[in-house]
Scaffold this motif. Structure first.
Motif, PDB file in Angstrom:
ATOM      1  N   SER A 219     138.642  41.360  52.529  1.00  0.00           N
ATOM      2  CA  SER A 219     138.597  43.091  53.071  1.00  0.00           C
ATOM      3  C   SER A 219     137.989  43.747  52.693  1.00  0.00           C
ATOM      4  CB  SER A 219     139.545  42.843  51.992  1.00  0.00           C
ATOM      5  OG  SER A 219     141.394  42.434  53.320  1.00  0.00           O
TER       6      SER A 219
ATOM      7  N   GLU B 242     140.277  45.268  60.316  1.00  0.00           N
ATOM      8  CA  GLU B 242     140.118  44.136  59.662  1.00  0.00           C
ATOM      9  C   GLU B 242     140.135  42.598  59.739  1.00  0.00           C
ATOM     10  OE1 GLU B 242     140.837  43.416  55.526  1.00  0.00           O
ATOM     11  OE2 GLU B 242     142.819  43.891  55.777  1.00  0.00           O
ATOM     12  N   GLU B 243     140.020  41.823  60.137  1.00  0.00           N
ATOM     13  CA  GLU B 243     140.277  40.702  60.968  1.00  0.00           C
ATOM     14  C   GLU B 243     140.986  39.638  59.353  1.00  0.00           C
ATOM     15  OE1 GLU B 243     139.637  35.888  62.179  1.00  0.00           O
ATOM     16  OE2 GLU B 243     137.743  37.515  62.130  1.00  0.00           O
ATOM     17  N   THR B 244     142.280  39.346  59.584  1.00  0.00           N
ATOM     18  CA  THR B 244     143.285  38.579  58.136  1.00  0.00           C
ATOM     19  C   THR B 244     143.684  37.486  58.803  1.00  0.00           C
ATOM     20  OG1 THR B 244     144.735  40.053  59.133  1.00  0.00           O
ATOM     21  CG2 THR B 244     143.945  40.854  57.372  1.00  0.00           C
ATOM     22  N   ASP B 245     143.949  36.256  57.702  1.00  0.00           N
ATOM     23  CA  ASP B 245     145.193  35.297  58.543  1.00  0.00           C
ATOM     24  C   ASP B 245     146.272  36.294  59.588  1.00  0.00           C
ATOM     25  OD1 ASP B 245     143.236  34.524  56.571  1.00  0.00           O
ATOM     26  OD2 ASP B 245     144.927  33.986  54.979  1.00  0.00           O
TER      27      ASP B 245
ATOM     28  N   ARG C 134     142.960  33.208  51.280  1.00  0.00           N
ATOM     29  CA  ARG C 134     142.352  34.661  50.834  1.00  0.00           C
ATOM     30  C   ARG C 134     142.945  34.833  49.553  1.00  0.00           C
ATOM     31  NH1 ARG C 134     141.512  39.295  54.307  1.00  0.00           N
ATOM     32  NH2 ARG C 134     142.940  41.114  52.801  1.00  0.00           N
TER      33      ARG C 134
ATOM     34  N   ARG D 138     143.154  48.457  57.383  1.00  0.00           N
ATOM     35  CA  ARG D 138     143.050  47.272  56.865  1.00  0.00           C
ATOM     36  C   ARG D 138     144.336  47.305  56.319  1.00  0.00           C
ATOM     37  NH1 ARG D 138     139.898  47.624  50.773  1.00  0.00           N
ATOM     38  NH2 ARG D 138     141.355  45.616  50.740  1.00  0.00           N
ATOM     39  N   GLU D 139     144.237  45.690  55.292  1.00  0.00           N
ATOM     40  CA  GLU D 139     145.833  44.975  54.416  1.00  0.00           C
ATOM     41  C   GLU D 139     145.671  46.091  53.100  1.00  0.00           C
ATOM     42  OE1 GLU D 139     147.471  41.856  54.904  1.00  0.00           O
ATOM     43  OE2 GLU D 139     147.081  41.272  57.053  1.00  0.00           O
TER      44      GLU D 139
ATOM     45  N   ALA E   4     142.055  41.153  48.547  1.00  0.00           N
ATOM     46  CA  ALA E   4     141.206  40.148  49.059  1.00  0.00           C
ATOM     47  C   ALA E   4     139.506  40.258  49.546  1.00  0.00           C
ATOM     48  CB  ALA E   4     141.959  39.167  50.182  1.00  0.00           C
TER      49      ALA E   4
ATOM     50  N   ASP F  65     145.364  44.794  49.408  1.00  0.00           N
ATOM     51  CA  ASP F  65     145.434  43.984  49.059  1.00  0.00           C
ATOM     52  C   ASP F  65     143.949  43.842  48.667  1.00  0.00           C
ATOM     53  OD1 ASP F  65     143.657  42.542  50.820  1.00  0.00           O
ATOM     54  OD2 ASP F  65     145.547  41.158  52.078  1.00  0.00           O
TER      55      ASP F  65
END
Length: 377
Positions: free
Chosen positions: A196, A248-251, A129, A188-189, A193, A191
């Motif tokens: 995102s 959201e999907e993240t690492d 990301r 969501r995070e 990216a 950041d």
């Protein structure tokens, strides 16, 4: 060998390494016979590594990960990408070199020294990301073939392949709107990216297309969702009329994990009181949870597309892979809504459940058993 055959070294090279298109200097059959006999008498065996070096090509494609550990664990979200990468590389006749950065600060190290080593390959595929922009830009400016697995339009000159998460997210929001949800929130995070940003864009576009409230108040961004997404905050949103949450999907899966935890600690029933959807696939270690509504990213196909694009760049061709379509995934975490605010729930009749998750109308297609909407555990 040239001395034994009575010819020049250049003639030996032309006989033993003919050009694939058949062009070049014409060698007589007599000269060819003498060179081949000399090669047999000397026990000559072609060295593919030497041939590649002579052609300034190694037939090697690099793979570099910016994650903390290289994604070789089958439970890692990047592992399916590597499955597609390996299969396509083999089909195209390339070997792979996995760069871990172990000699330059640990796996995933991404300093100048670490990235300079990828030049051992003919080109390199990058995963992660968050990427070091300056180092990648330097590789591209030097003419080194680079492909990033995921959208990277902000890095000028870096080729990339990606999934159409914008359209897939719009579809998820549209499905929630069809179920009657009028206040939906994205978790969501915090950041920048591109993955995102794409999901947020699709989310807001989906709200606007459905005529639902959008804007900053519809998005919750947090650098630490586990800390900031509390049960109290979740209840306050529900009191304001929010009936569906999308993560959201993240690492790390931080947004989805935090949302599940907050719903559980708040004592809310899913999907009777709140509906949940995930923009991507759930973390592998949450396989015991009900598979949420959302979409799946075709990771092996993306890995294969990245290799095709990288091979084209190595060959000096101009190429671009189209966005890969994500597949909508129905699940038992979403239902219809006619619920009042949480403050009045105790005096209200139970909320209707989704026909999507009704145990009377739907059966699990894999087992044939009734599927019931369950509270996230």
């Amino acid at each position: 060998m040239a001395r034994l055959a009575g010819v020049s070294q250049a003639t030996v090279s032309l006989v033993l390494s003919p050009k694939p298109d058949g062009k070049g200097r014409i060698i007589s059959e007599e000269t060819r016979r003498r060179v081949l006999e000399a090669a047999r008498s000397l026990g000559y065996v072609p060295d593919p590594a030497a041939r590649r070096l002579a052609a300034a090509r190694n037939n090697l494609l690099g793979v570099f990960s910016f994650t903390a550990t290289f994604p070789t664990d089958v439970q890692h979200s990047y592992y399916p990408f590597l499955v597609g990468v390996e299969r396509e590389a083999a089909a195209l006749g390339y070997d792979l070199v996995l760069f871990t950065g172990s000699s330059t600060g640990g796996a995933g190290a991404a300093g100048p020294e670490a990235l300079s080593r990828v030049r051992l390959a003919d080109g390199c595929l990058f995963l992660g990301r968050h990427t070091p922009r300056a180092e990648l830009k330097r590789l591209v400016e030097d003419g080194f073939p680079v492909v990033h697995l995921d959208r990277r339009e902000e890095l000028e000159g870096v080729a990339w392949v990606g999934a159409d998460c914008v359209e897939a997210t719009r579809e998820v929001v549209g499905q929630l709107a069809e179920l009657g949800h009028r206040r939906i929130m994205l978790v969501r995070e915090d950041d920048d990216a591109p993955a995102s940003a794409d999901r947020q864009r699709g989310f807001l576009e989906g709200l606007e297309a459905a005529g639902l409230p959008s804007g900053p108040t519809a998005v919750f961004r947090s650098a630490d969702p586990q800390r900031d997404l509390t049960p109290e905050r979740l209840r306050s949103w529900a009191d304001e009329g929010v009936t569906a949450f999308v993560a959201e999907e993240t690492d790390t899966g931080a947004a989805w994990r935090s949302l599940l935890s907050a719903v559980r600690e708040a004592g809310l029933d899913c999907p009777a009181e709140v509906s949940l959807a995930l923009l991507g696939s759930p973390p592998a270690d949450l396989a015991g949870e009900p598979e949420p509504t959302g979409f799946d990213i075709p990771r092996p196909q993306l890995g294969a597309a990245a290799v095709r694009l990288l091979a084209a760049l190595v060959a000096g061709e101009e190429a671009r892979e189209p966005l890969v379509t994500c597949v909508f995934r129905p699940g038992p975490t979403t239902g219809t809504t006619a619920c009042p605010a949480l403050s009045a729930i105790s005096a209200a009749p139970p909320c209707p459940r989704s026909t999507r998750s009704s145990s009377k109308e739907k059966r699990d297609t894999r087992s044939g058993h009734p599927r019931r909407g369950r509270r996230p555990r």
